[in-house]
Scaffold this active site. Structure first.
Site, short mmCIF file in Angstrom:
data_model
loop_
_atom_site.label_atom_id
_atom_site.label_comp_id
_atom_site.label_asym_id
_atom_site.label_seq_id
_atom_site.Cartn_x
_atom_site.Cartn_y
_atom_site.Cartn_z
CE1 TYR A 131 52.17 6.88 33.13
CE2 TYR A 131 53.83 8.51 33.72
CZ TYR A 131 52.67 7.82 34.02
OH TYR A 131 52.00 8.08 35.20
CE LYS A 189 49.70 9.72 33.61
NZ LYS A 189 48.35 9.74 34.23
N1 LIG Z 1 52.58 4.97 40.38
C1 LIG Z 1 53.23 6.08 40.05
O1 LIG Z 1 54.46 6.19 40.26
C2 LIG Z 1 52.51 7.22 39.44
C3 LIG Z 1 53.11 8.50 39.46
C4 LIG Z 1 52.42 9.59 38.91
C5 LIG Z 1 51.18 9.40 38.37
N2 LIG Z 1 50.60 8.15 38.36
C6 LIG Z 1 49.29 8.01 37.78
O2 LIG Z 1 48.38 7.65 38.81
C7 LIG Z 1 47.26 6.97 38.25
C8 LIG Z 1 47.01 5.68 39.01
O3 LIG Z 1 48.12 4.82 38.77
P1 LIG Z 1 48.59 3.71 39.82
O4 LIG Z 1 49.95 4.07 40.23
O5 LIG Z 1 47.55 3.47 40.85
O6 LIG Z 1 48.71 2.48 38.81
P2 LIG Z 1 48.23 0.98 38.93
O7 LIG Z 1 48.51 0.48 40.30
O8 LIG Z 1 48.85 0.29 37.77
O9 LIG Z 1 46.64 1.07 38.73
C9 LIG Z 1 46.12 1.55 37.53
C10 LIG Z 1 44.61 1.59 37.64
O10 LIG Z 1 44.09 2.10 36.41
C11 LIG Z 1 43.15 1.16 35.93
N3 LIG Z 1 43.02 1.22 34.48
C12 LIG Z 1 43.97 1.04 33.53
N4 LIG Z 1 43.44 1.17 32.30
C13 LIG Z 1 42.13 1.42 32.48
C14 LIG Z 1 41.03 1.65 31.62
N5 LIG Z 1 41.18 1.62 30.26
N6 LIG Z 1 39.82 1.90 32.14
C15 LIG Z 1 39.64 1.92 33.49
N7 LIG Z 1 40.62 1.68 34.36
C16 LIG Z 1 41.84 1.44 33.86
C17 LIG Z 1 43.64 -0.19 36.43
O11 LIG Z 1 42.61 -1.14 36.34
P3 LIG Z 1 42.91 -2.74 36.16
O12 LIG Z 1 43.02 -3.30 37.55
O13 LIG Z 1 41.73 -3.24 35.41
O14 LIG Z 1 44.19 -2.87 35.39
C18 LIG Z 1 44.01 0.20 37.85
O15 LIG Z 1 42.87 0.32 38.65
C19 LIG Z 1 47.60 6.76 36.76
O16 LIG Z 1 46.97 7.77 35.99
C20 LIG Z 1 49.12 6.93 36.74
O17 LIG Z 1 49.58 7.30 35.47
C21 LIG Z 1 51.23 7.08 38.90
#
Ligand SMILES: NC(=O)c1ccc[n+]([C@@H]2O[C@H](COP(=O)([O-])OP(=O)(O)OC[C@H]3O[C@@H](n4cnc5c(N)ncnc54)[C@H](OP(=O)(O)O)[C@@H]3O)[C@@H](O)[C@H]2O)c1
Length: 232
Positions: free
Chosen positions: A143, A147
């Site tokens: 990851y 990133k």
């Molecule tokens: N949560 C954290 O702690 C954290 C911290 C820093 C950054 N981030 C970043 O924030 C962003 C959002 O993450 P989140 O925390 O909301 O995660 P999440 O709850 O797991 O949601 C991920 C989202 O991305 C979608 N997705 C995954 N693969 C995809 C693809 N190939 N095409 C289109 N959509 C896709 C998923 O769709 P499905 O419903 O179809 O799976 C879901 O809507 C990500 O880039 C993550 O790396 C997260």
């Protein structure tokens, strides 16, 4: 970038942070919000336009750029987590797999939408990065690679899109309270707060958001001795 009256596309907008972004843009007066999702039937937020968009699927990306040809803000939010280790048995597949979404997904969407943004006056490209763009933990090997690469891509895109007046905004944050880190027992920021910090930064014309205390500490750790990213 003015949000009132804007037209926005958010990838991965069906749940988690993407859903919070979609809600925040609507609340801030965006004229239209396209909610990208691998399965558009999972988009349940009233007032958005569901768009079938798997960011790793070239046909989906091309079709979205035609359908959403009126956007002036694109939010590359979609992302996945990976296996803890880069070097374990599945590591090669894992690293390539995660790069397909977390790096090439951003690249695919940015490449398809850069001309759209240009035609619509420049607008803004927002890339969801992480505090882990700058740090690897024992549990975040692949990851963190993805990133870090997405951060470098964001910086390259900022240079390339400057001439067409596109604001390129990278967002860094530690743990956010979504499904992605449901099993992590640590302080987390609400997706609502991350979205709010992002919209404020867009309005100010910023290039980077350090959206929580963790991201600020990790960035400051570059200057520590030894530097935070050296671990240990
Ligand atoms: N949560 C954290 O702690 C954290 C911290 C820093 C950054 N981030 C970043 O924030 C962003 C959002 O993450 P989140 O925390 O909301 O995660 P999440 O709850 O797991 O949601 C991920 C989202 O991305 C979608 N997705 C995954 N693969 C995809 C693809 N190939 N095409 C289109 N959509 C896709 C998923 O769709 P499905 O419903 O179809 O799976 C879901 O809507 C990500 O880039 C993550 O790396 C997260």
């Amino acid at each position: 970038m003015k949000i009132q009256g804007s037209t926005v596309l958010v990838t991965g907008a069906n749940r988690g942070l993407g859903l919070a972004f979609a809600k925040a843009f609507l609340a801030a007066g965006a004229k239209k919000v396209y909610a990208g999702a691998r399965d558009p039937s999972t988009v349940t937020l009233p007032g958005v336009v569901p768009v079938k968009l798997d960011v790793t699927n070239a046909k989906d990306v091309a079709a979205a750029a035609v359908l959403a040809s009126d956007v002036d803000i694109v939010v590359n939010n979609a992302g996945i987590n990976g296996l803890p280790s880069v070097l374990d048995a599945q590591a090669d597949g894992n690293l390539r797999h995660i790069m397909e979404t977390n790096l090439y997904g951003i690249f695919n969407v940015s490449q398809a939408f850069a001309p759209v943004l240009k035609r619509n006056g420049g607008g803004a490209l927002v890339n969801m990065l992480s505090a882990l763009s700058w740090l690897s933990l024992p549990t975040t090997g692949a990851y963190s690679v993805s990133k870090a690469a997405a951060w470098a891509l964001t910086n390259s895109l900022r240079n390339e899109l400057r001439e067409q007046h596109t604001q390129v905004l990278g967002i860094h944050a530690g743990y956010i309270d979504t499904d992605m880190v449901a099993s992590v027992d640590a302080p987390k920021t609400s997706p609502h707060d991350i979205a709010a910090r992002t919209l404020e930064a867009l309005e100010r014309g910023d290039s980077e958001v350090l959206a929580d205390e963790t991201s600020r500490q990790v960035k400051a750790g570059f200057n520590a001795t030894p530097a935070a990213y050296l671990g240990g």
